[in-house]
Write a protein that holds these residues in place. Structure first.
Motif, short mmCIF file in Angstrom:
data_model
loop_
_atom_site.label_atom_id
_atom_site.label_comp_id
_atom_site.label_asym_id
_atom_site.label_seq_id
_atom_site.Cartn_x
_atom_site.Cartn_y
_atom_site.Cartn_z
N GLY A 1 50.10 10.96 32.97
CA GLY A 1 50.85 10.04 33.81
C GLY A 1 52.06 9.48 33.09
O GLY A 1 53.14 9.37 33.65
N VAL A 2 51.86 9.14 31.81
CA VAL A 2 52.95 8.59 31.01
C VAL A 2 54.10 9.59 30.93
O VAL A 2 55.27 9.24 31.09
CB VAL A 2 52.44 8.26 29.58
N LEU A 3 53.77 10.85 30.71
CA LEU A 3 54.80 11.87 30.55
C LEU A 3 55.30 12.40 31.89
O LEU A 3 56.23 13.20 31.94
CB LEU A 3 54.26 13.03 29.71
N GLY A 4 54.68 11.95 32.99
CA GLY A 4 55.10 12.42 34.30
C GLY A 4 54.83 13.90 34.51
O GLY A 4 55.63 14.61 35.11
N LYS B 1 45.26 10.62 37.42
CA LYS B 1 45.66 11.40 36.24
C LYS B 1 45.19 10.74 34.94
O LYS B 1 44.94 9.54 34.91
CB LYS B 1 47.18 11.54 36.19
N HIS C 1 54.26 8.82 42.06
CA HIS C 1 53.57 7.68 41.46
C HIS C 1 52.21 7.42 42.13
O HIS C 1 51.31 6.88 41.52
CB HIS C 1 54.43 6.41 41.56
N LEU D 1 49.23 8.72 40.16
CA LEU D 1 48.93 8.24 38.79
C LEU D 1 47.46 7.86 38.63
O LEU D 1 46.87 8.08 37.58
CB LEU D 1 49.83 7.06 38.45
N TYR E 1 53.03 16.34 36.48
CA TYR E 1 52.24 16.48 37.70
C TYR E 1 51.94 17.96 37.93
O TYR E 1 52.76 18.83 37.60
CB TYR E 1 53.01 15.91 38.88
#
Lengths: 288, 253
Positions: free
Chosen positions: B114-117, B109, B103, B106, B119
């Motif tokens: 970020g919403v979909l995670g 990004k 997190h 975030l 990385y």
């Protein structure tokens, strides 16, 4: 000696303070009790023999649930035999379930989006108040009434039922969802804001993961409600499904065995849904 | 060179002043403790620096940037360069340790990633490195609600570290911890400052802890900066000035 109050007659210590409000509640309860007794004594029975009526009721219930059976012609499968009737009934049951599923899904999606905008910790007070006020009105009108209201435009039938039921589902789930979101610790939102996260990122990375189990369990409760409403809508709004057959059996064919048959089917579905809900909860609450 | 310059910072809550005319500079790599009684403005100060609270007046310059003038994406980007850890850890307890640590990325990004995670591999590698640094390598996939208080706070530190910050703000990081966990956390903060050269600004309720760890102490009373100096200058008299008590009334005496 402190000012402890004692019952004047028995000398016992009084714990509850007698207030004027409590006295009024007692008076009202007494009046209601008197009215109830009076109502039962003076009820118009039109010469019904109470003993015989009781016996008949028990006998009819016995037929209803002891000898459940569907009639082939009532299900549109004349000459198909009992297995044919059963599968026809299952198909109708599926229609009712589909109505419940569709309206829950549509309602849940809309409620999820609006619920995020209605949660006090995720939006400003004004937006939250406007949305919450709006759905409070939606919720205040019963689902059946919404269906009938939309029937003015769409005609009685499945369309009105879908729109009306979805409408009320939005009202119900939005309140449940937004309150679940508000349960989230303000600090978590602060922490993500502090790391530079945007609103959408906070929603998807913190708010939704934290409240997922609440959302799931509220949605399931609404699905159960919608199933019951969907049965009623089949009868009252011509939405199709098993509800219509129930209505016909009860009000047109006077077929008590068929009522029992359909009731058993609906009961079975309700039971299965309850089992599924319990399993889902077990799976998602496993670490709590 | 100063990393953080706070000038004439003032914050009103309605009519009451939480901060009045606070001015100080912090050099890169310093370990600074902020002390003062409850309600003296410590938390308000820390939260004004990364704009969790909007200041009423004054200026804050961080890394040559005028923090109070920033908006939208620029503000997000500035926040990404400042780490923060909290008294109550503020983790998403239903997620795993590594998800919480990530997190911290975030702010760098795009919203959708970020919403979909989603990385990058470098970000994940960085997160694992940081977890190793903090001795949490065995807890990578543990859900955060299964950790002890000290472990949770270490996850909080890890989340701040993956931001690659030049400064970490700590809002009473040890107030919810037992003495031994508190020492571990303070030792990690000192290591981060010494080894990585990251500036630490930490709110503390424990004067003795502040004296032991900090190179410099800021003392607040009723929103005023009443002490600014090294721990050696913080004698009994000065402590009582900060806490506004008569001599001999403090628990540490």
């Amino acid at each position: 000696m402190t000012a402890v109050k004692r019952n004047l007659r028995t000398g016992r210590i009084i714990v509850k303070r007698p207030t004027a409000a409590k006295r009024w509640v007692n008076v009202v309860l007494l009046v209601l009790l008197a009215l109830t007794i009076w109502g039962f004594l003076t009820i118009e029975t039109k010469g019904t023999d109470l003993g015989k009526a009781t016996v008949d009721t028990i006998r009819y219930f016995g037929i209803m649930f002891g000898r459940p059976a569907g009639v082939d012609t009532h299900f549109g499968v004349s000459g198909a035999g009992s297995w044919g009737v059963f599968t026809a009934a299952l198909r109708l049951l599926l229609v009712t379930l589909a109505l419940a599923f569709l309206t829950t899904l549509v309602g849940a999606i809309i409620a999820l989006i609006l619920g995020l905008l209605a949660a006090r910790n995720l939006t400003n007070t004004r937006t939250s108040n406007i949305i919450k006020g709006f759905v409070a009105v939606i919720r205040a009108v019963p689902t059946v009434l919404w269906v009938l209201i939309f029937a003015i435009g769409a005609g009685l039938g499945a369309v009105a039922a879908v729109i009306g039921m979805s409408f009320h589902t939005v009202g119900y789930l939005l309140k449940a969802y937004s309150e679940s979101f508000e349960e989230l610790d303000e600090g978590v939102i602060d922490a993500l804001r502090a790391s530079g996260a945007s609103w959408l990122q906070i929603v998807f990375q913190a708010v939704l993961p934290s409240s997922a189990t609440y959302l799931l369990s509220w949605t399931f409760i609404r699905f159960e409600i919608n199933f019951a409403v969907a049965v009623a809508m089949g009868a009252a709004a011509g939405a199709g499904g098993i509800g219509f057959n129930l209505f016909m059996a009860a009000g047109y064919f006077f077929d008590i065995s068929e009522i029992g048959f359909i009731t058993y089917l609906i009961l079975a579905v309700a039971l299965i849904m309850e089992l599924v809900a319990t399993q889902l909860k077990k799976r998602y609450h496993i670490h709590d | 060179m100063a990393l953080l310059e706070v000038e004439r910072l003032t914050k009103f809550y309605g009519d009451s002043r939480a901060l009045s005319d606070v001015t100080f500079k912090i050099k890169k790599g310093q370990f600074v403790a902020v002390i003062g009684p409850s309600g003296s403005g410590k938390t308000t100060l820390i939260r004004c620096i990364n704009r969790l609270i909007d200041a009423s007046d004054g200026s804050i310059r961080y890394d040559k940037e005028d923090i109070l003038a920033l908006k939208g994406a620029a503000l997000r980007h500035a926040r990404a360069k400042i780490g923060m850890i909290f008294q109550h850890y503020n983790l998403v307890y239903r997620l795993t340790v590594i998800e919480n640590v990530l997190h911290g990325r975030l702010g760098y990004k795009s919203s959708i990633a970020g919403v979909l995670g989603m990385y990058t591999e470098e970000e994940k590698t960085k997160a694992v490195e940081v977890l190793q640094l903090l001795g949490l390598e065995d807890y990578v996939y543990r859900r955060c609600d299964q950790l002890s208080g000290g472990q949770k706070q270490r996850v909080g530190i890890a989340r701040a570290l993956v931001q690659d910050p030049r400064m970490i703000l700590c809002d009473e990081p040890i107030s919810s911890l037992d003495p031994s966990s508190a020492k571990i956390i303070m030792d990690y903060l000192r290591r981060i400052q010494k080894d990585l050269g990251i500036t630490i600004l930490v709110n503390l309720h424990q004067v003795d802890v502040a004296k032991r760890y900090a190179e410099r102490i800021l003392g607040f009373n009723a929103g005023h900066l009443v002490f600014d100096g090294p721990p050696s200058e913080l004698n009994k008299k000065r402590i009582h000035e900060i806490y506004g008590t008569e001599a001999g009334e403090l628990i540490i005496d």
